[in-house]
Design a protein around this motif. Sequence first.
Motif, mmCIF file in Angstrom:
data_model
loop_
_atom_site.group_PDB
_atom_site.id
_atom_site.type_symbol
_atom_site.label_atom_id
_atom_site.label_comp_id
_atom_site.label_asym_id
_atom_site.label_seq_id
_atom_site.Cartn_x
_atom_site.Cartn_y
_atom_site.Cartn_z
ATOM 1 N N LEU A 662 8.574 -9.233 1.496
ATOM 2 C CA LEU A 662 8.375 -8.341 2.635
ATOM 3 C C LEU A 662 8.488 -6.882 2.184
ATOM 4 O O LEU A 662 7.685 -6.030 2.582
ATOM 5 N N VAL A 663 9.465 -6.606 1.342
ATOM 6 C CA VAL A 663 9.628 -5.264 0.783
ATOM 7 C C VAL A 663 8.382 -4.869 -0.019
ATOM 8 O O VAL A 663 7.863 -3.750 0.111
ATOM 9 N N ASN A 664 7.889 -5.780 -0.840
ATOM 10 C CA ASN A 664 6.694 -5.495 -1.639
ATOM 11 C C ASN A 664 5.491 -5.184 -0.757
ATOM 12 O O ASN A 664 4.676 -4.307 -1.078
ATOM 13 N N THR A 665 5.372 -5.912 0.344
ATOM 14 C CA THR A 665 4.268 -5.667 1.276
ATOM 15 C C THR A 665 4.364 -4.265 1.853
ATOM 16 O O THR A 665 3.355 -3.554 1.986
ATOM 17 N N TYR A 666 5.577 -3.853 2.209
ATOM 18 C CA TYR A 666 5.788 -2.506 2.757
ATOM 19 C C TYR A 666 5.398 -1.447 1.726
ATOM 20 O O TYR A 666 4.718 -0.455 2.042
#
Length: 706
Positions: A662-666
């Motif tokens: 999720l962090v990577n997507t952000y």
Amino acid sequence: MFDNAVYTSDASYETHLLDPLLKPKSVALIGASRRRNAVGNDMVRNLIPAGFDGRIYPVNPSYESLYGWTCYPDIMSLPETVDLAILSVPNRVLEEVVDQAIASGARALVIFASAELEGEEESDRLRDRIAEKARKAGIPICGANGMGFFNPIHGFRAFSAFHPDPIEIGGLTYIAQSGSLLQALLFNDERLRFNLAVSTGQELVTNAADYMDYALNQPETRVIAIALEAIRDPDGFVKALKKAYARKIPVIILKLGKSEAGARFALSHTGAIAGDAKVYEALFRRYGVISVNDLAEMAATAKLMLNTKLIAKGGVSAILDSGGERQLIVDVASEMDVPFADISERTQTVLKENLDYGLTAENPVDAWGTGRDYEQVFQNCLTALMQDDDTALCIFVVDLGEELDLHAGYAQVCEAVARSSDKPLVVMTNYSAWSHRKHAIRLARLGISVLDGTVTSFRAIKHALDYRDFLAQRKVIEDQHIENPRAQYWRELLANRKSPLTEDEGYELLADYGIQTPSIAIVESEAELKEAVDRVGLPLVAKTAEPGILHKSDVGGVVLNIETIDQAKKAYEKISKLGPRVLFSSMHKGTAEMAFGLVQDEQFGSFVMVAFGGIWIEVLKDSQLAMVPVDQDVALRRINELKIAKVLDGVRGEPPCDKQALVNTYINLSNIAQDLGDYIAEMDINPVLVSPEGVVAVDSLIVPKN
């Protein structure tokens, strides 16, 4: 904004282009008057208590002298070229007087009038003409339609309302785009001590960013507080915030006019729930700005941040004389996430040795028992709390009253303890209407912050702890972005597209930037259906792919859980009524439905949003916005700050979601914003399915900026 480059004239001070305005050596008072309660009279009389030692030239053809100063018929008659001309004249002659002041060589202007004429055309406004003339002449203007300023360090006032008393000199710069809000703090609380206070008015030439830059060059400035309606120079404002961060000067902002007014015009859900207020909050978070909700919170925070003693690591310790008030502050601190210090056994031992039987040695400490030797008891306990390694700052909670000897004793305890500690000591009242002016002023002058009201005080304390933590990170994200190899392709496509990208184009863009998407196939006739199903695989989702349909579920354009070829045919028959183009994609499930979005702000550029999404996105309104660029730390903090973020950690026996994905997507969305932000008006990725296995973006809306 002026190019506020500074040059060093000596080792102690850097000269600034606002010096002629804010610290003049000579001043012309145009429109000076003997008539009491007139602005022209107040303007003159204000210089008497200010203690200004420069040259003063009243200008009014009706007088030969005024308050002992020779009066001149016009500015051209003065014996010298003045640094500053203060204009107290009506709008009908304002432009003429401005022309004369500029022609005389005056280096700065203060304009009290509104610079508006009845019936003037929008294309030919008085204020615009004056601003243009001043810019050409290279002179700053305070105003128009402002009250002026106080510079107590320089002993100077250019103010439209007479104030007979001296202003307490200290380290607070207060910049207000509302004259009334300026007066509210400037004239009503002697605990606040100023080095500069400015009513900026319409900011025809000189704006809030300019005054910030000036204040940051003054060695006396410790805190900057701003009552802010609008930012007229975004680049200059950000530059000033960076400067404040570099110099460890806290900036406190009361943002006025928070509004989501334009959001209803947005095409995407992101635009509808982000709003201007969230953009400002994201900007403020990036640079460590302390955002407050009202004047009381601003004043309390300023008082605490002006304390010269640095807040240490750890939490808050508190001492009281009431069990009931202890419960009150614990409740409020819990609601605001203000931590109490975990005091050591050594500290607890000291408390036990001093407290009466029945009182517990725990933080917060209720130290009132029988009243036996209460001053010594409180001093010993308070000293122990201040010395504890986990105490960041200490609060003495007491509703101070002028008439009680008991409270005079408490004040003396605070004075004694503060003298022997390098940590901040706060005296806090739970009820702000108590009469305690004398105690409060004396304690404040000794470096003890006196804060009023439980909620307001704990908000200030929370701000102080957060700012401490922000400085401890000592990192404002710098742009080290590497452009995506496909960025130019997408820029050209977006530049030539007047309608939103199709869903398959959206998936392609996301995939190019490392955001996981489902397998897809576009079907434009039933004859193509079987090949598409075989290629993507069951189970499937079917969605209309007709251009122009932005929110598919709203028009019945989505069918889920397709598990057979027959169900796929029925789904196509239903959706193709909206148009023959239908997208089939692989079916995914997630523990949570999230959303990401890109928000474009005209002043500050690209911001990226994360939210709990799906069909409930506008109901939940659980979102966080971050200014681009976003790194690992910022992405994780924004995600964890979502109201129901604990869902991602697993609830009711569910395994935790892949939060790193999720962090990577952000972060990947931030990369899109950096490469393509100038070409995208709105971007909405919703829903994004999050599970222990990862993250999949199953729908998107990307609207070009055309």
